[in-house]
Design an enzyme around this catalytic site. Structure first.
Site, mmCIF file in Angstrom:
data_model
loop_
_atom_site.group_PDB
_atom_site.id
_atom_site.type_symbol
_atom_site.label_atom_id
_atom_site.label_comp_id
_atom_site.label_asym_id
_atom_site.label_seq_id
_atom_site.Cartn_x
_atom_site.Cartn_y
_atom_site.Cartn_z
ATOM 1 N N LYS A 7 -10.789 -3.061 -3.941
ATOM 2 C CA LYS A 7 -11.512 -1.799 -4.128
ATOM 3 C C LYS A 7 -10.607 -0.744 -4.731
ATOM 4 O O LYS A 7 -11.075 0.183 -5.377
ATOM 5 C CB LYS A 7 -11.982 -1.256 -2.762
ATOM 6 C CG LYS A 7 -12.989 -2.102 -2.054
ATOM 7 C CD LYS A 7 -13.166 -1.603 -0.601
ATOM 8 C CE LYS A 7 -13.854 -2.640 0.233
ATOM 9 N NZ LYS A 7 -13.460 -2.639 1.640
ATOM 10 N N LYS A 33 -5.014 -9.653 -6.416
ATOM 11 C CA LYS A 33 -6.320 -9.906 -5.789
ATOM 12 C C LYS A 33 -7.348 -8.877 -6.266
ATOM 13 O O LYS A 33 -6.973 -7.750 -6.611
ATOM 14 C CB LYS A 33 -6.189 -9.932 -4.265
ATOM 15 C CG LYS A 33 -5.966 -8.602 -3.629
ATOM 16 C CD LYS A 33 -6.104 -8.677 -2.111
ATOM 17 C CE LYS A 33 -5.865 -7.286 -1.545
ATOM 18 N NZ LYS A 33 -6.016 -7.153 -0.134
ATOM 19 N N LYS A 53 0.820 -1.219 0.000
ATOM 20 C CA LYS A 53 0.000 0.000 0.000
ATOM 21 C C LYS A 53 0.851 1.265 0.000
ATOM 22 O O LYS A 53 0.481 2.265 -0.609
ATOM 23 C CB LYS A 53 -0.941 0.018 1.216
ATOM 24 C CG LYS A 53 -2.124 -0.904 1.058
ATOM 25 C CD LYS A 53 -3.255 -0.505 1.981
ATOM 26 C CE LYS A 53 -4.476 -1.355 1.731
ATOM 27 N NZ LYS A 53 -5.540 -1.112 2.711
HETATM 28 P P1 TYM Z 1 -10.922 -5.359 3.751
HETATM 29 O O1 TYM Z 1 -11.863 -4.252 4.038
HETATM 30 O O2 TYM Z 1 -9.860 -5.148 2.721
HETATM 31 O O3 TYM Z 1 -11.723 -6.649 3.326
HETATM 32 C C1 TYM Z 1 -12.783 -7.164 4.104
HETATM 33 C C2 TYM Z 1 -12.789 -8.679 4.056
HETATM 34 O O4 TYM Z 1 -12.864 -9.126 2.703
HETATM 35 C C3 TYM Z 1 -11.778 -10.014 2.430
HETATM 36 N N1 TYM Z 1 -11.326 -9.804 1.049
HETATM 37 C C4 TYM Z 1 -11.167 -10.792 0.162
HETATM 38 N N2 TYM Z 1 -11.370 -12.122 0.250
HETATM 39 C C5 TYM Z 1 -11.127 -12.861 -0.853
HETATM 40 N N3 TYM Z 1 -10.685 -12.329 -2.023
HETATM 41 C C6 TYM Z 1 -10.461 -11.005 -2.160
HETATM 42 N N4 TYM Z 1 -10.052 -10.491 -3.315
HETATM 43 C C7 TYM Z 1 -10.696 -10.174 -1.022
HETATM 44 N N5 TYM Z 1 -10.597 -8.840 -0.798
HETATM 45 C C8 TYM Z 1 -10.968 -8.639 0.475
HETATM 46 C C9 TYM Z 1 -10.692 -9.623 3.407
HETATM 47 O O5 TYM Z 1 -9.776 -10.684 3.619
HETATM 48 C C10 TYM Z 1 -11.494 -9.285 4.631
HETATM 49 O O6 TYM Z 1 -11.812 -10.459 5.352
HETATM 50 N N6 TYM Z 1 -7.725 -5.280 7.603
HETATM 51 C C11 TYM Z 1 -9.036 -5.718 7.164
HETATM 52 C C12 TYM Z 1 -10.180 -5.183 8.003
HETATM 53 C C13 TYM Z 1 -10.061 -5.426 9.463
HETATM 54 C C14 TYM Z 1 -10.255 -6.667 10.139
HETATM 55 C C15 TYM Z 1 -10.074 -6.358 11.533
HETATM 56 C C16 TYM Z 1 -10.553 -7.949 9.720
HETATM 57 C C17 TYM Z 1 -9.771 -4.484 10.408
HETATM 58 N N7 TYM Z 1 -9.792 -5.047 11.654
HETATM 59 C C18 TYM Z 1 -10.185 -7.360 12.496
HETATM 60 C C19 TYM Z 1 -10.668 -8.952 10.712
HETATM 61 C C20 TYM Z 1 -10.477 -8.652 12.079
HETATM 62 C C21 TYM Z 1 -9.244 -5.245 5.735
HETATM 63 O O7 TYM Z 1 -8.634 -4.304 5.286
HETATM 64 O O8 TYM Z 1 -10.251 -5.888 5.104
#
Ligand code: TYM
Length: 345
Positions: free
Chosen positions: A209, A206, A123
């Site tokens: 967004k 992957k 990032k």
């Molecule tokens: P974020 O907002 O990027 O994504 C949310 C969830 O979606 C999953 N995900 C995917 N799974 C499969 N293929 C993909 N291309 C894909 N893109 C996103 C992510 O793995 C996630 O489960 N850091 C985290 C948010 C977070 C979090 C937490 C998660 C903050 N605190 C505590 C679990 C526990 C994030 O940026 O997810």
């Protein structure tokens, strides 16, 4: 969306915490990698689902977009089947204990640990000097999100694996440093063919967004025409469709589309491969489109309906925050005592 009563959280097989950033459109990766698993797990676990706005601002967010996206993610989760009455669905900034525990963890985690985080490197890109400090310590806040509820299980997509390992390291170091088992070591729950949904333009990246081209992803708000067009344009290769998982080797785009199909239909790969064997890519893409429209269409419609009543969404989130605060404040109090902070009288 049911608004009646406030059901207390149920003590079940364990406690789940998971989160999602309100940084733009929810996409098929979020749905297949995370949200759909949350819906399945909520029957057996006590669940807390968090819209992580504190994480979102680690990169610039337009304030008006952030508010709208926060409500939209809540609507998307409810439309996809997350039950906000049986569980806690809430906004991270409504529960101050996340940020308070994160500070303590800033003092537990080691620089060397954070330096290994690949997501920060991705990032921050080449201009690392210009990345926010928040982006760097992001994984400590994520550990706090989980551990402030003493969560036992964390269902996420595969991209979050390294962050969860760090959360376990922080929990373990805290317990050792203070000679008391305050935190459980949370288990990642990463499963199924949807755990890693890749870009439709490049099977090695992957789906995300932040990818510039909207053709790289299926958004949960896309209509039939957009879904059809994106799958039609999705990159493939000149060979016939693979017939066994072994043939996925070196064919990331084909593997991705088939994995998406398996995840959407909730079936094992061999079964799916047997069904599509002999089809041309074009016919398979039509099948994939019909399936995606059948799954996402009703969610999309419900999401739009919910977004017409933002006050109701805010009410649901306020109730979620109340449940979350009740748990988080107790854990924070325990942590402050263990650390040796003078109690407030
Ligand atoms: P974020 O907002 O990027 O994504 C949310 C969830 O979606 C999953 N995900 C995917 N799974 C499969 N293929 C993909 N291309 C894909 N893109 C996103 C992510 O793995 C996630 O489960 N850091 C985290 C948010 C977070 C979090 C937490 C998660 C903050 N605190 C505590 C679990 C526990 C994030 O940026 O997810």
């Amino acid at each position: 969306m049911s608004t009646s009563g406030s059901t207390p959280l149920r003590p079940l097989a364990g406690r789940i915490l998971s989160g999602i950033q309100p940084t733009g459109n929810l996409h098929l990766g979020n749905y297949l990698g995370a949200i759909r698993n949350w819906v399945a797990l909520q029957k057996d676990f006590e669940c807390l689902f968090c819209i992580v706005d504190l994480h979102a601002i680690t990169v610039w967010q337009d304030p008006k977009d952030l508010i709208r996206n926060t409500r939209e993610v809540a609507a998307g989760m409810i439309a996809a089947g997350v039950d906000p009455v049986a569980n806690a669905l809430f906004v991270q900034s409504h529960v101050p204990a996340h940020a308070q525990l994160a500070w303590v963890f800033n003092c537990v985690a080691r620089l060397g640990w954070l330096n290994r985080m690949t997501q920060f490197k991705d990032k921050a890109g080449k201009n690392r000097e210009n990345a926010s400090v928040g982006l760097y310590v992001y994984p400590n806040l994520m550990a706090a999100d989980i551990l402030v509820y003493k969560a036992t299980h964390v269902p996420v997509g595969e991209d979050q694996k390294q962050h969860l390992e760090l959360a376990r390291d922080i929990a373990q170091k805290f317990n050792i440093d203070f000679g008391k088992t305050v935190f459980p070591l949370p288990e990642p729950v990463i499963r199924g063919p949807g755990m890693r949904v890749m870009s439709l333009r490049d099977g090695l990246k992957k789906m995300s967004k932040s990818e510039e081209s909207d053709y790289s992803r299926i958004n949960m708000t896309d209509d039939r025409d957009a879904i059809a067009l994106k799958f039609q344009k999705a990159k493939t290769d000149p060979l016939p469709l693979p017939t066994t998982p072994a043939e996925f080797e070196d064919r990331p785009e084909a593997a991705n589309l088939i994995n998406i199909y398996a995840a959407l239909t909730d079936r094992a790969l061999p079964e799916v491969l047997a069904e599509i064997t002999g089809l041309q890519f074009s016919a398979f893409k039509t099948k994939l489109t019909e399936t995606a429209v059948a799954v996402l269409g009703p969610i999309n419609a419900e999401m739009k309906r919910l977004m017409n009543d933002p006050t109701e969404i805010d009410r649901v989130l306020a109730r979620g925050a109340e449940k979350a605060n009740a748990i988080a404040n107790d854990v924070l109090k325990e942590v402050y005592e263990v650390v040796g902070f003078l109690p407030r009288h």
